[in-house]
Design an enzyme around this catalytic site. Structure first.
Site, PDB file in Angstrom:
ATOM      1  CG  HIS A 211     -16.015  67.153  47.674  1.00  0.00           C
ATOM      2  ND1 HIS A 211     -16.588  65.969  48.050  1.00  0.00           N
ATOM      3  CD2 HIS A 211     -15.534  66.955  46.425  1.00  0.00           C
ATOM      4  CE1 HIS A 211     -16.448  65.083  47.069  1.00  0.00           C
ATOM      5  NE2 HIS A 211     -15.800  65.660  46.076  1.00  0.00           N
TER       6      HIS A 211
ATOM      7  CE1 TYR B 212     -19.815  63.165  55.607  1.00  0.00           C
ATOM      8  CE2 TYR B 212     -19.561  61.524  57.344  1.00  0.00           C
ATOM      9  CZ  TYR B 212     -19.007  62.433  56.462  1.00  0.00           C
ATOM     10  OH  TYR B 212     -17.642  62.607  56.435  1.00  0.00           O
TER      11      TYR B 212
ATOM     12  N   PRO C 167     -14.264  57.297  62.626  1.00  0.00           N
ATOM     13  CG  PRO C 167     -14.473  55.604  61.038  1.00  0.00           C
ATOM     14  CD  PRO C 167     -14.374  55.836  62.503  1.00  0.00           C
TER      15      PRO C 167
HETATM   16  P1  RFL Z   1      -0.838  54.832  60.683  1.00  0.00           P
HETATM   17  O1  RFL Z   1      -1.326  55.256  59.358  1.00  0.00           O
HETATM   18  O2  RFL Z   1      -1.510  53.703  61.373  1.00  0.00           O
HETATM   19  O3  RFL Z   1       0.711  54.496  60.481  1.00  0.00           O
HETATM   20  C1  RFL Z   1       1.467  53.818  61.461  1.00  0.00           C
HETATM   21  C2  RFL Z   1       2.557  53.052  60.768  1.00  0.00           C
HETATM   22  O4  RFL Z   1       3.398  52.450  61.757  1.00  0.00           O
HETATM   23  C3  RFL Z   1       3.730  51.157  61.335  1.00  0.00           C
HETATM   24  N1  RFL Z   1       4.123  50.376  62.531  1.00  0.00           N
HETATM   25  C4  RFL Z   1       5.398  50.045  62.798  1.00  0.00           C
HETATM   26  N2  RFL Z   1       6.534  50.282  62.157  1.00  0.00           N
HETATM   27  C5  RFL Z   1       7.675  49.796  62.687  1.00  0.00           C
HETATM   28  N3  RFL Z   1       7.722  49.078  63.844  1.00  0.00           N
HETATM   29  C6  RFL Z   1       6.585  48.816  64.527  1.00  0.00           C
HETATM   30  N4  RFL Z   1       6.647  48.123  65.659  1.00  0.00           N
HETATM   31  C7  RFL Z   1       5.357  49.315  64.020  1.00  0.00           C
HETATM   32  N5  RFL Z   1       4.070  49.243  64.427  1.00  0.00           N
HETATM   33  C8  RFL Z   1       3.341  49.888  63.512  1.00  0.00           C
HETATM   34  C9  RFL Z   1       2.479  50.653  60.636  1.00  0.00           C
HETATM   35  O5  RFL Z   1       2.773  49.591  59.721  1.00  0.00           O
HETATM   36  C10 RFL Z   1       2.022  51.924  59.918  1.00  0.00           C
HETATM   37  O6  RFL Z   1       2.565  52.022  58.613  1.00  0.00           O
HETATM   38  O7  RFL Z   1      -0.810  56.035  61.731  1.00  0.00           O
HETATM   39  P2  RFL Z   1      -0.650  57.634  61.487  1.00  0.00           P
HETATM   40  O8  RFL Z   1       0.544  57.939  60.638  1.00  0.00           O
HETATM   41  O9  RFL Z   1      -0.749  58.223  62.834  1.00  0.00           O
HETATM   42  O10 RFL Z   1      -1.907  58.039  60.615  1.00  0.00           O
HETATM   43  C11 RFL Z   1      -3.196  57.987  61.147  1.00  0.00           C
HETATM   44  C12 RFL Z   1      -4.208  57.646  60.052  1.00  0.00           C
HETATM   45  O11 RFL Z   1      -3.780  56.472  59.372  1.00  0.00           O
HETATM   46  C13 RFL Z   1      -5.622  57.421  60.604  1.00  0.00           C
HETATM   47  O12 RFL Z   1      -5.900  58.337  61.632  1.00  0.00           O
HETATM   48  C14 RFL Z   1      -6.696  57.582  59.514  1.00  0.00           C
HETATM   49  O13 RFL Z   1      -6.604  56.583  58.529  1.00  0.00           O
HETATM   50  C15 RFL Z   1      -8.093  57.562  60.126  1.00  0.00           C
HETATM   51  N6  RFL Z   1      -9.184  57.669  59.149  1.00  0.00           N
HETATM   52  C16 RFL Z   1      -9.537  58.881  58.580  1.00  0.00           C
HETATM   53  N7  RFL Z   1      -8.826  59.986  58.862  1.00  0.00           N
HETATM   54  C17 RFL Z   1      -9.122  61.173  58.236  1.00  0.00           C
HETATM   55  O14 RFL Z   1      -8.472  62.179  58.523  1.00  0.00           O
HETATM   56  N8  RFL Z   1     -10.105  61.294  57.281  1.00  0.00           N
HETATM   57  C18 RFL Z   1     -10.851  60.222  56.926  1.00  0.00           C
HETATM   58  O15 RFL Z   1     -11.665  60.327  56.018  1.00  0.00           O
HETATM   59  C19 RFL Z   1     -10.613  58.969  57.605  1.00  0.00           C
HETATM   60  N9  RFL Z   1     -11.308  57.873  57.285  1.00  0.00           N
HETATM   61  C20 RFL Z   1      -9.885  56.536  58.765  1.00  0.00           C
HETATM   62  C21 RFL Z   1     -10.964  56.663  57.832  1.00  0.00           C
HETATM   63  C22 RFL Z   1      -9.536  55.277  59.249  1.00  0.00           C
HETATM   64  C23 RFL Z   1     -10.256  54.176  58.861  1.00  0.00           C
HETATM   65  N10 RFL Z   1      -9.845  52.946  59.380  1.00  0.00           N
HETATM   66  C24 RFL Z   1      -9.443  51.871  58.528  1.00  0.00           C
HETATM   67  C25 RFL Z   1      -9.452  52.867  60.759  1.00  0.00           C
HETATM   68  C26 RFL Z   1     -11.694  55.566  57.445  1.00  0.00           C
HETATM   69  C27 RFL Z   1     -11.371  54.326  57.981  1.00  0.00           C
HETATM   70  C28 RFL Z   1     -12.247  53.159  57.592  1.00  0.00           C
HETATM   71  C1  PHB Z   2     -13.588  58.041  53.144  1.00  0.00           C
HETATM   72  O1  PHB Z   2     -13.728  58.489  51.991  1.00  0.00           O
HETATM   73  O2  PHB Z   2     -12.920  57.024  53.375  1.00  0.00           O
HETATM   74  C2  PHB Z   2     -14.236  58.711  54.292  1.00  0.00           C
HETATM   75  C3  PHB Z   2     -14.894  59.909  54.086  1.00  0.00           C
HETATM   76  C4  PHB Z   2     -15.498  60.555  55.163  1.00  0.00           C
HETATM   77  C5  PHB Z   2     -15.447  59.987  56.419  1.00  0.00           C
HETATM   78  C6  PHB Z   2     -14.765  58.792  56.627  1.00  0.00           C
HETATM   79  C7  PHB Z   2     -14.171  58.159  55.563  1.00  0.00           C
HETATM   80  O3  PHB Z   2     -16.066  60.622  57.455  1.00  0.00           O
END
Ligand code: RFL
Ligand code: PHB
Length: 395
Positions: free
Chosen positions: A75, A204, A296
């Site tokens: 994009h 957005y 997020p």
């Molecule tokens: P994760 O992905 O949470 O992975 C951690 C892993 O550790 C495991 N775990 C354990 N394993 C063994 N023993 C234990 N005691 C444990 N405790 C936990 C868990 O099962 C899991 O598999 O962390 P990591 O690797 O640091 O990654 C971070 C990302 O997942 C997170 O920052 C993003 O998803 C945030 N986020 C977004 N980030 C972006 O860069 N771009 C986006 O568009 C974006 N959109 C979002 C998001 C997060 C969202 N939510 C659900 C919070 C949109 C949403 C809605």
């Molecule tokens: C998504 O596609 O999940 C998404 C995109 C942009 C954001 C957060 C989440 O800022």
């Protein structure tokens, strides 16, 4: 108790743990990943969707971007809407040719797991790390449970890649870490709809009823979010109610609206900003969500996780090549510089776009003036664009 040994014990198989394990392997450093959940759960958990240019470059450089090249959507702009009009921010033009890549986090996870397994990597799924030991000395340990048995994993270092609710950060003795936190008075109701995205770019949308975001996962799947109360009861949101609310918030003078389709998944997420300093204690290094959370709105969480482990993998490489730990000693300071800029940007995007309940009319007018400024001034739009596509990895 079965005993295992490795150089780097990694807790968590999210984007940070898997990417770290992969990069270490490329440097010839052995690691073992311990993951609480099943492989299938990790590969289907819908979360982030936007990759910065730097994250994509890292995936490419490290040879795990084949499927991304074929399936991701690249994009060159985003749209910001308010007062029934949408305005395009031409990120590509404003950043000398950078773009963002829309590719689900679970796809990145799938690609990394496949590659680690193909390279003979050790990932213990369905294995909860229960405790972390001896991080102050030279022989740290992770104890974990797998299939009803207890295991002991001896390592030279531990990487806490276990997310916000993991065990690693709480294993650091009290008084060492400083925590900085802000909790927002709203959450996001996120849904995945089986419908072709009716816009080529993300939207957005600021609205008096609350923020809404239009995103996508593929030519057949639309990803949408609605600002809601953090305590919202999901069972009160029927598909009809969700679509009615989406249509209201996205309504613009040009008549554009998302295409309606069956909702395949929905869930509510709270919003917080959180940082711990430092991101290291003894032989335990924290990376990704275990060390910091962003709301997020700026799409930064997964990208910060990738940036942390890029720095950490290089620091381990330098340590194992030279025997000197100075790069490891600098890990926290290098990451935090970037983390705080992403925190600032994510907080700013969140404040710009959401409706705050305690907002008075002055704050509301100021917010609209800021939206007007960002979408009409090239200088302001350039600042948004350079942060959105991602600051350089070393910043
Ligand atoms: P994760 O992905 O949470 O992975 C951690 C892993 O550790 C495991 N775990 C354990 N394993 C063994 N023993 C234990 N005691 C444990 N405790 C936990 C868990 O099962 C899991 O598999 O962390 P990591 O690797 O640091 O990654 C971070 C990302 O997942 C997170 O920052 C993003 O998803 C945030 N986020 C977004 N980030 C972006 O860069 N771009 C986006 O568009 C974006 N959109 C979002 C998001 C997060 C969202 N939510 C659900 C919070 C949109 C949403 C809605
Ligand atoms: C998504 O596609 O999940 C998404 C995109 C942009 C954001 C957060 C989440 O800022």
């Amino acid at each position: 108790m079965p005993k295992l040994e490795t150089q780097i014990a990694i807790v968590g198989a999210g984007p940070s743990g898997l990417m770290l394990s992969h990069l270490l392997h490329l440097h010839g450093i052995h690691s073992v990943v311990v993951e609480d959940r099943a492989r299938e759960y990790c590969e289907t958990r819908i979360r982030a969707g936007v990759l910065e240019q730097g994250s994509v470059d890292l995936l490419r450089r490290s040879g795990v971007a084949d499927r991304l090249e074929k399936e991701a959507m690249f994009h060159r702009g985003i749209e910001i809407g308010f007062n029934r009009r949408r305005h395009r921010i031409p990120m590509y033009d404003l950043t000398q040719g950078k773009c963002v890549t829309v590719y689900g986090q679970h796809e990145v996870v799938k690609d990394l797991i496949a590659r680690r397994i193909a390279d003979g990597g050790d990932i213990y799924f369905d294995s909860s790390a229960v405790s972390i030991h001896s991080i102050e000395g030279p022989h740290p340990l992770v104890r974990f449970e797998h299939a009803g048995r207890s295991y002991e994993l001896a390592a030279e270092y531990i990487a806490g890649c276990d997310g916000f609710h993991g065990v690693c950060r709480p294993s650091i003795p009290p008084g060492i870490l400083q925590c900085f936190e802000r909790i927002y008075p709203f959450g996001w109701l996120g849904m995945l709809a089986e419908a072709a995205p009716s816009s080529d770019e993300l939207i957005y949308m600021h609205h008096d009823r609350g923020f809404a975001l239009f995103s996508m996962r593929s030519p057949q799947l639309t990803r949408l979010y609605l600002q809601c109360s953090p305590e919202e009861d999901i069972s009160l949101w029927s598909d009809d109610r969700i679509w009615d609310e989406l249509f209201l918030r996205f309504e613009c003078d040009d008549g554009w609206r998302p295409i309606r389709g069956p909702i395949l998944q929905k869930g509510i997420t709270g919003m917080r900003s959180f940082v711990v300093e430092p991101m290291q204690y003894g032989r335990l290094f924290l990376a990704g969500d275990s060390a910091h959370i962003v709301p997020p709105t700026g799409a930064k969480g997964m990208n910060l996780a990738m940036a942390d482990v890029a720095v950490l993998a290089d620091a381990f490489h330098s340590y194992y090549c030279s025997g000197y730990s100075d790069a490891l000693d600098r890990y926290s300071a290098i990451c935090l510089r970037r983390v705080w800029k992403a925190q600032r940007f994510s907080w700013w995007m969140t404040s710009l776009l959401h409706r705050f309940d305690d907002q008075n009319e002055f704050d509301h007018r100021r917010q609209l003036a800021e939206l007007d400024y960002v979408t009409s001034s090239q200088a302001a739009a350039t600042s948004l664009a350079e942060n959105y596509v991602g600051l350089p990895m070393e910043q």
